[in-house]
Design an enzyme around this catalytic site. Structure first.
Site, short mmCIF file in Angstrom:
data_model
loop_
_atom_site.label_atom_id
_atom_site.label_comp_id
_atom_site.label_asym_id
_atom_site.label_seq_id
_atom_site.Cartn_x
_atom_site.Cartn_y
_atom_site.Cartn_z
CB CYS A 1 36.56 -14.69 44.86
SG CYS A 1 35.74 -16.32 43.67
CG HIS B 1 34.11 -16.80 47.99
ND1 HIS B 1 33.35 -15.43 48.11
CD2 HIS B 1 33.90 -18.06 47.18
CE1 HIS B 1 33.46 -15.56 46.53
NE2 HIS B 1 33.68 -16.97 46.30
CD GLU C 1 32.49 -13.97 51.43
OE1 GLU C 1 32.19 -14.28 50.28
OE2 GLU C 1 33.67 -14.47 51.75
#
Length: 193
Positions: free
Chosen positions: A77, A175, A177
């Protein structure tokens, strides 16, 4: 395997640590140059505003350290955006690892882009076993322009670089994750680089 997360006070750390924990690895949050240099892999996350994040990097000397790293480095990001040449956000000079500028989406679209969008034109070992048009989770108002170092493209108002690669440096705008199975696969691939 020694995993370091660059600590410069720029958000989303816990979710990244948990994602690697699920893969059986401990990612250590650190701002100590020795620890970062001696890691097998380095994660450079970021949530927030470019100029204040860059200021924090400069205060700790990490702005000088990061571009010299030799192991695989993954910017996530804002981390990816700071690895670019320049960002329109706060008129910020970046680390110059990627030869591309970061611009703001126009007001013709909803800003920030928030939610799931597809990635395509996948190149790189980072995307092994991830299919074209896979969905990833994004939250951002600024984007890196499509360029020679693009290894994934996403379309929102225009096609932009949702992932970049230059030597041992990788960046993703999304992202991983928070991107379900595909994001987890990307992190597994990063661990194998």
């Amino acid at each position: 395997m020694k995993l370091s997360i660059v600590n410069y006070g720029a958000g989303n750390i816990k979710s990244i640590q948990f994602a690697f924990q699920r893969l059986g690895h401990k990612a250590v949050l650190t701002d100590k140059p020795e620890e970062i240099i001696n890691s097998d892999k380095v994660l450079f996350p970021g949530v927030g505003e470019a100029s204040s994040a860059m200021l924090k990097l400069k205060q700790s000397g990490l702005d000088v350290l990061i571009p010299t790293l030799k192991q695989p480095v993954l910017g996530i990001c804002l981390g990816m955006q700071l690895m670019c040449k320049h960002s329109e956000e706060g008129d910020t000079a970046g680390l110059g690892i990627f030869d591309v500028n970061v611009k703001r989406f126009s007001n013709k679209v909803k800003v920030p882009q928030m939610g799931w969008n597809t990635i395509s034109n996948l190149k790189s070992e980072l995307f092994k076993d991830i299919k074209e048009k896979e969905y990833m989770y994004l939250v951002h108002s600024y984007y890196a322009e499509a360029c020679a170092e693009s290894i994934a493209i996403t379309d929102y108002e225009l096609p932009y670089a949702s992932a970049l690669e230059n030597d041992n440096f990788f960046g993703v705008q999304f992202h991983p994750e928070k991107s379900s199975k595909a994001g987890e696969q990307l992190l597994k691939n990063f661990l194998k680089l």
